[in-house]
Design an enzyme around this catalytic site. Structure first.
Site, PDB file in Angstrom:
ATOM      1  N   ASP A 133       0.813  -1.221   0.000  1.00  0.00           N
ATOM      2  CA  ASP A 133       0.000   0.000   0.000  1.00  0.00           C
ATOM      3  C   ASP A 133       0.845   1.270   0.000  1.00  0.00           C
ATOM      4  O   ASP A 133       2.063   1.223   0.152  1.00  0.00           O
ATOM      5  CB  ASP A 133      -0.956  -0.013   1.206  1.00  0.00           C
ATOM      6  CG  ASP A 133      -0.262  -0.469   2.496  1.00  0.00           C
ATOM      7  OD1 ASP A 133       0.972  -0.375   2.584  1.00  0.00           O
ATOM      8  OD2 ASP A 133      -0.962  -0.920   3.415  1.00  0.00           O
ATOM      9  N   ASP A 190      -7.377  -2.861  14.032  1.00  0.00           N
ATOM     10  CA  ASP A 190      -8.758  -3.195  13.672  1.00  0.00           C
ATOM     11  C   ASP A 190      -8.826  -4.427  12.765  1.00  0.00           C
ATOM     12  O   ASP A 190      -9.867  -4.741  12.204  1.00  0.00           O
ATOM     13  CB  ASP A 190      -9.432  -1.998  12.988  1.00  0.00           C
ATOM     14  CG  ASP A 190      -8.708  -1.557  11.717  1.00  0.00           C
ATOM     15  OD1 ASP A 190      -7.688  -2.184  11.344  1.00  0.00           O
ATOM     16  OD2 ASP A 190      -9.172  -0.589  11.080  1.00  0.00           O
ATOM     17  N   HIS A 222      -7.012  -4.825   9.969  1.00  0.00           N
ATOM     18  CA  HIS A 222      -6.727  -4.603   8.543  1.00  0.00           C
ATOM     19  C   HIS A 222      -5.436  -5.306   8.133  1.00  0.00           C
ATOM     20  O   HIS A 222      -4.526  -5.478   8.939  1.00  0.00           O
ATOM     21  CB  HIS A 222      -6.722  -3.119   8.159  1.00  0.00           C
ATOM     22  CG  HIS A 222      -5.570  -2.296   8.636  1.00  0.00           C
ATOM     23  ND1 HIS A 222      -5.731  -1.034   9.155  1.00  0.00           N
ATOM     24  CD2 HIS A 222      -4.240  -2.515   8.654  1.00  0.00           C
ATOM     25  CE1 HIS A 222      -4.567  -0.524   9.476  1.00  0.00           C
ATOM     26  NE2 HIS A 222      -3.632  -1.413   9.179  1.00  0.00           N
ATOM     27  N   GLU A 256      -9.611  -2.142   5.187  1.00  0.00           N
ATOM     28  CA  GLU A 256     -10.248  -1.841   6.462  1.00  0.00           C
ATOM     29  C   GLU A 256     -11.522  -2.656   6.656  1.00  0.00           C
ATOM     30  O   GLU A 256     -12.170  -3.052   5.678  1.00  0.00           O
ATOM     31  CB  GLU A 256     -10.595  -0.342   6.517  1.00  0.00           C
ATOM     32  CG  GLU A 256      -9.381   0.579   6.499  1.00  0.00           C
ATOM     33  CD  GLU A 256      -8.635   0.630   7.844  1.00  0.00           C
ATOM     34  OE1 GLU A 256      -8.722  -0.332   8.632  1.00  0.00           O
ATOM     35  OE2 GLU A 256      -7.963   1.638   8.089  1.00  0.00           O
TER      36      GLU A 256
HETATM   37  C1  GLP Z   1      -0.148  -0.103   8.715  1.00  0.00           C
HETATM   38  C2  GLP Z   1       0.060  -0.798   7.340  1.00  0.00           C
HETATM   39  C3  GLP Z   1      -0.148  -2.283   7.477  1.00  0.00           C
HETATM   40  C4  GLP Z   1       0.532  -2.726   8.752  1.00  0.00           C
HETATM   41  C5  GLP Z   1      -0.289  -2.249   9.912  1.00  0.00           C
HETATM   42  C6  GLP Z   1       0.332  -2.487  11.271  1.00  0.00           C
HETATM   43  O1  GLP Z   1      -0.974   0.974   8.684  1.00  0.00           O
HETATM   44  N1  GLP Z   1      -0.710  -0.316   6.252  1.00  0.00           N
HETATM   45  O2  GLP Z   1       0.335  -2.949   6.325  1.00  0.00           O
HETATM   46  O3  GLP Z   1       0.599  -4.111   8.813  1.00  0.00           O
HETATM   47  O4  GLP Z   1      -0.710  -0.926   9.726  1.00  0.00           O
HETATM   48  O5  GLP Z   1       1.385  -1.630  11.520  1.00  0.00           O
HETATM   49  P1  GLP Z   1       2.401  -1.826  12.718  1.00  0.00           P
HETATM   50  O6  GLP Z   1       3.239  -3.007  12.362  1.00  0.00           O
HETATM   51  O7  GLP Z   1       3.190  -0.551  12.751  1.00  0.00           O
HETATM   52  O8  GLP Z   1       1.602  -2.050  13.944  1.00  0.00           O
END
Ligand code: GLP
Length: 244
Positions: free
Chosen positions: A67, A134, A136, A141
Site C-alpha cells: 500500500d 482493527d 486490517h 479496512e
Molecule cells: C499499517 C500498514 C499495514 C501494517 C499495519 C500495522 O498501517 N498499512 O500494512 O501491517 O498498519 O502496523 P504496525 O506493524 O506498525 O503495527
C-alpha cells in the site's frame, strides 16, 4: 494455517526473514510482497545483513508493496516508498526499477490502474503481512465489503490514531490510501503474517480462536489460504488466550 509462537519479537522477525530468504534461494527471481509499519520494520535488518554478508542475492528479485498513502509524495518522510528505500532497498543489491510501491500523488485513478497492471504481471511468491489494530491487512479496512483488487481505501479512525505516532500531529495523517485488495493478498503463493503488541489482541482473537471469516476483521480471511504461517510472540499469544 500454521501458527508459530516465538519467545519475542526479535525471534519473530528473524524467523520471517529466514523464511523469505529461503524463498529467494529456491527462486532467485522471486517476487516478494512487502509491508511497512513497525512490525515489518523488524524483519528488514535481517535481510540487509544476509545480503551484505554475501549470503543472499537480491539482484534478480522483484518486489511489490501492499500500500501507499494518498497525498504523500515519494520523498515524504512517512511515505511508504521512502520507508522501503530507507529500511531495505538502499541497503541491498536490488535494482530499484524492480520495486513497485503505488504512487500516492498525481492522478490517483491512474495510479491505481498502474498498480493493478504491476500486480497482474507476476504472481507474488511470498507476501509479508502485519495486522492493524482493527484487523486490517495492507489497508483493507473492516466494513460490509472487502475488495478483490487494488483500490483506494478510506482509513478508519482507529488506523489514523495508530499511525499518528509517525506524524507531528494527527491532522497530518492521510485519510486515504491505495491498497492491494484482499484478493491480491490471497493470491500470493505463501503468506507470512506477523503480530506483536497488546493492541493487536482483539484482531488476533478473530484469527486464532475461531473459524469465522468476517469482513469486520479482514485478517480472518487469511484462514482460507493453503500456505499461511502466522508468527506471534508469547506475550501476545497469552494475551489473546491462544496459550496459557
Ligand atoms: C499499517 C500498514 C499495514 C501494517 C499495519 C500495522 O498501517 N498499512 O500494512 O501491517 O498498519 O502496523 P504496525 O506493524 O506498525 O503495527
Amino acid at each position: 494455517m500454521k501458527i508459530i509462537v516465538t519467545e519475542n519479537f526479535q525471534e519473530t522477525c528473524k524467523l520471517a526473514a529466514d523464511m523469505i530468504a529461503d524463498v529467494i534461494r529456491k527462486k532467485p527471481d522471486a517476487r516478494l510482497g512487502l509491508a511497512t509499519g513497525s512490525t515489518a520494520q523488524g524483519v528488514y535488518p535481517f535481510l540487509v545483513e544476509a545480503n551484505q554478508s554475501g549470503a543472499l542475492d537480491f539482484s534478480r528479485v522483484n518486489t511489490v508493496n501492499l500500500d501507499e498513502y494518498v497525498g504523500l509524495p515519494p520523498e515524504h518522510p512517512q511515505s511508504y516508498r521512502r520507508f522501503m528505500d530507507e529500511n531495505l532497498f538502499d541497503h541491498i543489491n536490488i535494482d530499484k526499477k524492480n520495486t513497485v510501491v503505488a504512487k500516492g500523488t498525481g492522478d490517483i485513478e491512474e495510479n491505481v490502474k498502474e498498480f493493478r497492471d504491476a500486480l497482474a504481471k507476476k504472481p507474488i511468491d511470498v507476501q509479508l503481512l502485519g495486522i492493524g489494530v482493527d484487523g486490517h491487512v495492507g489497508f483493507n479496512e473492516p466494513g460490509y465489503v472487502l475488495y478483490d483488487g487494488a483500490h483506494v481505501e478510506e482509513l478508519d479512525e482507529s488506523t489514523i490514531d495508530a499511525n499518528a505516532r509517525f506524524f507531528a500531529t494527527r491532522d497530518e495523517v492521510p485519510t486515504r490510501a491505495i491498497s492491494m485488495g484482499m484478493g491480491d493478498i490471497l493470491r500470493a503463493k505463501k503468506l507470512l503474517l506477523l503480530a506483536t503488541g497488546e493492541n493487536k489482541a482483539e484482531a488476533m482473537k478473530g484469527l486464532l480462536l475461531n473459524e469465522e471469516l468476517s469482513a469486520q476483521n479482514p485478517a480472518t480471511l487469511v484462514k482460507t489460504h493453503p500456505d499461511v504461517t502466522v508468527i506471534i510472540d508469547r506475550a501476545l499469544a497469552k494475551r489473546v488466550g491462544y496459550i496459557q
